[in-house]
Write a protein that holds these residues in place. Structure first.
Motif, short mmCIF file in Angstrom:
data_model
loop_
_atom_site.label_atom_id
_atom_site.label_comp_id
_atom_site.label_asym_id
_atom_site.label_seq_id
_atom_site.Cartn_x
_atom_site.Cartn_y
_atom_site.Cartn_z
N ARG A 46 0.85 -1.19 0.00
CA ARG A 46 0.00 0.00 0.00
C ARG A 46 0.88 1.25 0.00
N PRO A 47 1.48 1.58 -1.14
CA PRO A 47 2.42 2.71 -1.16
C PRO A 47 1.77 4.04 -0.80
N ASP A 48 0.50 4.23 -1.09
CA ASP A 48 -0.16 5.49 -0.72
C ASP A 48 -0.20 5.65 0.80
N THR A 49 -0.49 4.58 1.50
CA THR A 49 -0.53 4.63 2.96
C THR A 49 0.86 4.94 3.51
N TYR A 50 1.89 4.36 2.91
CA TYR A 50 3.25 4.62 3.35
C TYR A 50 3.59 6.10 3.20
N ARG A 51 3.21 6.68 2.07
CA ARG A 51 3.48 8.11 1.85
C ARG A 51 2.72 8.98 2.85
N ILE A 52 1.50 8.59 3.17
CA ILE A 52 0.71 9.35 4.15
C ILE A 52 1.40 9.31 5.52
N HIS A 53 1.87 8.13 5.93
CA HIS A 53 2.55 8.03 7.22
C HIS A 53 3.85 8.83 7.24
N GLN A 54 4.54 8.85 6.11
CA GLN A 54 5.76 9.66 6.04
C GLN A 54 5.44 11.14 6.19
N GLU A 55 4.37 11.59 5.57
CA GLU A 55 3.96 12.99 5.68
C GLU A 55 3.54 13.32 7.12
N ILE A 56 2.84 12.40 7.78
CA ILE A 56 2.46 12.60 9.17
C ILE A 56 3.70 12.73 10.04
N ARG A 57 4.70 11.88 9.80
CA ARG A 57 5.93 11.94 10.58
C ARG A 57 6.66 13.27 10.37
N VAL A 58 6.68 13.76 9.13
CA VAL A 58 7.32 15.05 8.85
C VAL A 58 6.58 16.17 9.57
N GLN A 59 5.26 16.13 9.55
CA GLN A 59 4.48 17.17 10.23
C GLN A 59 4.68 17.11 11.75
N GLU A 60 4.80 15.92 12.32
CA GLU A 60 5.06 15.80 13.75
C GLU A 60 6.42 16.38 14.10
N ASP A 61 7.40 16.18 13.23
CA ASP A 61 8.73 16.72 13.49
C ASP A 61 8.74 18.25 13.39
N ARG A 62 7.91 18.81 12.53
CA ARG A 62 7.86 20.26 12.34
C ARG A 62 7.09 20.97 13.44
N SER A 63 6.17 20.29 14.09
CA SER A 63 5.30 20.97 15.04
C SER A 63 6.10 21.45 16.26
N VAL A 64 5.73 22.61 16.76
CA VAL A 64 6.37 23.21 17.92
C VAL A 64 5.39 23.09 19.09
N ALA A 65 5.91 22.69 20.22
CA ALA A 65 5.05 22.55 21.41
C ALA A 65 4.59 23.93 21.85
N MET A 66 3.30 24.07 21.99
CA MET A 66 2.72 25.34 22.45
C MET A 66 2.75 25.36 23.98
N PRO A 67 3.06 26.52 24.56
CA PRO A 67 3.07 26.59 26.03
C PRO A 67 1.66 26.49 26.59
N SER A 68 1.57 25.90 27.74
CA SER A 68 0.29 25.78 28.42
C SER A 68 -0.06 27.10 29.09
N PRO A 69 -1.34 27.39 29.28
CA PRO A 69 -1.71 28.59 30.00
C PRO A 69 -1.13 28.55 31.42
N GLY A 70 -0.53 29.65 31.82
CA GLY A 70 0.06 29.72 33.15
C GLY A 70 1.54 29.45 33.16
N ASP A 71 2.12 28.99 32.05
CA ASP A 71 3.57 28.78 31.99
C ASP A 71 4.26 30.14 32.03
N PRO A 72 5.42 30.20 32.65
CA PRO A 72 6.13 31.49 32.68
C PRO A 72 6.64 31.85 31.28
N LEU A 73 6.62 33.13 30.99
CA LEU A 73 7.10 33.60 29.69
C LEU A 73 8.62 33.66 29.69
N HIS A 74 9.20 33.31 28.57
CA HIS A 74 10.67 33.34 28.43
C HIS A 74 11.06 34.38 27.43
#
Length: 74
Positions: A46-74
């Motif tokens: 299922r090469p289409d599924t493989y490509r989709i999972h690769q894209e999901i992995r790339v997007q997970e690597d690109r995502s930046v963790a958002m601070p939670s409300p109440g976290d101190p500002l840096h």
């Protein structure tokens, strides 16, 4: 009574095995290890599924963790 003990043992072992497999499945889903295991199979069958999972992995690597409300500002 002697005929019941083997059946109870069988049921107990079966319940333990099924419980262990359920726990393992939940752990694999949470950790994402299933993608690594099924990657070569998806690539071949299922090469289409493989490509989709690769894209999901790339997007997970690109995502930046958002601070939670109440976290101190840096």
């Amino acid at each position: 009574m002697g005929a019941i003990v083997p059946w109870l043992t069988f049921v107990a072992v079966l319940a333990a095995v099924l419980g262990g497999l359920t726990w393992l499945a939940a752990r694999v889903r949470r950790s994402g290890a299933g993608r690594d295991i099924m990657g070569p199979v998806d690539l071949i069958y299922r090469p289409d599924t493989y490509r989709i999972h690769q894209e999901i992995r790339v997007q997970e690597d690109r995502s930046v963790a958002m601070p939670s409300p109440g976290d101190p500002l840096h």
